[in-house]
Design an enzyme around this catalytic site. Structure first.
Site, PDB file in Angstrom:
ATOM      1  N   ASP A  82      44.476  18.265   4.111  1.00 19.33           N
ATOM      2  CA  ASP A  82      44.520  18.883   2.792  1.00 19.33           C
ATOM      3  C   ASP A  82      43.301  18.446   1.982  1.00 19.33           C
ATOM      4  O   ASP A  82      42.465  17.660   2.433  1.00 19.33           O
ATOM      5  CB  ASP A  82      45.812  18.495   2.073  1.00 19.33           C
ATOM      6  CG  ASP A  82      47.046  19.025   2.794  1.00 19.33           C
ATOM      7  OD1 ASP A  82      46.966  20.147   3.322  1.00 19.33           O
ATOM      8  OD2 ASP A  82      48.074  18.313   2.829  1.00 19.33           O
ATOM      9  N   HIS A 112      41.191  23.709   7.108  1.00 17.60           N
ATOM     10  CA  HIS A 112      42.325  23.337   6.261  1.00 17.60           C
ATOM     11  C   HIS A 112      43.593  23.082   7.070  1.00 17.60           C
ATOM     12  O   HIS A 112      44.591  22.577   6.541  1.00 17.60           O
ATOM     13  CB  HIS A 112      42.587  24.437   5.224  1.00 17.60           C
ATOM     14  CG  HIS A 112      42.838  23.908   3.853  1.00 17.60           C
ATOM     15  ND1 HIS A 112      43.663  22.836   3.596  1.00 17.60           N
ATOM     16  CD2 HIS A 112      42.358  24.303   2.639  1.00 17.60           C
ATOM     17  CE1 HIS A 112      43.694  22.594   2.301  1.00 17.60           C
ATOM     18  NE2 HIS A 112      42.900  23.471   1.688  1.00 17.60           N
TER      19      HIS A 112
END
Length: 475
Positions: free
Chosen positions: A450, A446
């Site tokens: 996104d 992450h």
């Protein structure tokens, strides 16, 4: 005049610091030639044969089959007819599968070499390390024969200078448990501190802590308990001081299993991963593959088609073909796609890497998958075949499962998972039909992107699976 030369386990490259002896290829008394393989070892990456840079008669071997040796530890000694040096560029491979390179600089040793103790089976072993301890001064009023005992593995603190430790894993283990390596006596060659020495010291320290805790409770018990109660507490203290036996079979985490454990643990510690998934109708992809194979020529594998879809998707979403430089706090987008794929073998899970997968078509991808898979099952993959991946394709459908949330292959940024393809009810063109359905999952770092990027990548992959003609736009 014959000269006895010592051959040590060479630097195997790729950050490898130790290897396990699998099989000796020579016996004591055998005549060996320059660059002749003398031992087969297993590293965390692969099994390789180690050639000897000397020619002569083997006079001693160090280590039994199954023993784990650090880089730089003695392997064997060879009696040569005249003074000889390790073969240079003209002698061929320094290590089979690794290529010729200049001899690495010798590591400094803190202790002098200990005598070698030959055994009846012809295997020479270094004599046990003995830590010299200065006699402890008797405390005033103490008994004449009072002694200060130190736990096994302890040694007087060394003066300033290098500590005899080669493996960074050993240093990290000691650091995480608050051990001072200068106070440990190594049991390896030349006093080298091994992982077992650190683990022994950790166990001794834990026993001391437990014994000290119970002893404190014993001393602080109210005197009103009486002699009988105090004796009971003291007996309990003696029992607790002994390490409790744990039932079950213990399997050492070493070799490939140990390397996998270390890498997965590091991935969990460093990578904040997330997973998204989607079901896709793979009927048209399966039909396209059948048509390709019916046209003649070499057969195209399903894995190759999925790999071709992956490389196309990474071209659209390059953030997922990247790595994170934690020291510089930067995301490094990579220009080439080196595609790893998970392969289960008798030795465990390995991830061979297809170099420059983005430049290959379905035929060459199929051929490379076949080559690497056969090498994986034969145990002949080199470290070069197992390192340098930038993205991993994990076809866990071969195990008969639909979905998974795999751990990202550190230091990569993402992994595409593919479940089994099975017939399921599916709405197709407005009607309920039985279609070939597959679940696709994407586990990603992450930090590099996104959910929008990850979802876009996975949706593109699913679209290509459902409508392979989408790929024609990029051909």
């Amino acid at each position: 005049m014959a000269q006895v030369l010592e051959f040590r386990l060479p630097d195997l490259g790729e950050g490898l610091t130790e290897a396990e002896i699998v099989r000796w290829l020579v016996q004591v008394g055998d005549v060996v030639a320059v660059d002749q393989p003398v031992v087969e070892v297993e590293t965390a990456k692969a099994m390789v044969e180690v050639p000897c840079p000397y020619g002569g008669v083997v006079t001693a071997r160090f280590g039994e089959e199954g023993a784990e040796l650090p880089v730089g530890a003695p392997l064997l000694t060879v009696a040569v007819g005249a003074a000889a040096e390790p073969a240079e560029e003209s002698s061929g491979n320094v290590l089979v599968g690794y290529g010729t390179s200049a001899a690495p600089a010798r590591r400094r040793r803190v202790r002098t070499s200990r005598p070698v103790a030959p055994t009846a089976d012809g295997v020479a072993r270094p004599a046990p390390a003995v830590a010299e301890r200065p006699p402890a001064a008797a405390a005033p009023g103490s008994a004449p024969d009072a002694m200060v005992r130190t736990p096994r593995g302890d040694a007087p603190e060394r003066p300033e200078g290098p500590v005899p430790v080669i493996s960074p894993l050993v240093r990290r283990l000691a650091r995480e448990n608050g051990l001072d390596l200068r106070r440990l006596a190594g049991s390896g060659p030349d006093g080298l501190i091994l992982r077992a020495d650190v683990e022994d010291a950790i166990r001794v320290s834990a026993v001391k802590v437990r014994a000290g805790t119970v002893a404190t409770a014993t001393v602080s018990a109210p005197s009103a308990l009486g002699t009988e109660a105090s004796a009971t507490i003291a007996a309990a203290a003696g029992t607790s001081a002994r390490p409790a036996a744990t039932a079950g079979t213990r399997i050492p985490l070493k070799g490939l299993r140990g390397a996998v454990a270390d890498k997965l643990s590091r991935s969990r510690r460093e990578i904040p991963d997330a997973t998204c998934w989607v079901d896709a109708d793979a009927t048209e992809l399966m039909r396209a593959r059948t048509a390709m194979n019916a046209a003649g020529g070499s057969k195209i594998s399903l894995l190759a088609l999925l790999a071709r879809i992956c490389t196309s998707a990474l071209g659209r979403f390059p953030e997922l073909n990247s790595t994170v430089d934690t020291e510089a706090r930067e995301i490094v987008l990579l220009d080439q796609v080196h595609l790893g794929f998970a392969a289960q073998t008798d030795r465990g899970l390995v991830v061979p890497v297809v170099r420059d997968a983005h430049t290959r078509d379905a035929e060459t991808l199929t051929a490379e998958f076949v080559r690497l898979t056969e090498a994986a099952h034969a145990g002949t993959l080199t470290p070069g075949d197992l390192t340098g991946g930038t993205f991993t394709l994990n076809n866990y459908g071969v195990f008969g499962v639909d979905g998974s949330t795999p751990i990202v292959n550190h230091p990569e940024a993402a992994m595409l998972g593919v479940g089994r393809i099975v017939p399921k009810p599916w709405v197709h063109e407005g009607e309920l039909a039985v279609r070939q359905v597959v679940q696709l999952s994407l586990t990603f770092d992450h930090r590099v992107c996104d959910g929008g990027t990850a979802g876009g990548f996975l949706r593109y992959v699913a679209d290509c699976v459902e409508q392979p003609a989408v790929l024609l736009r990029t051909l």
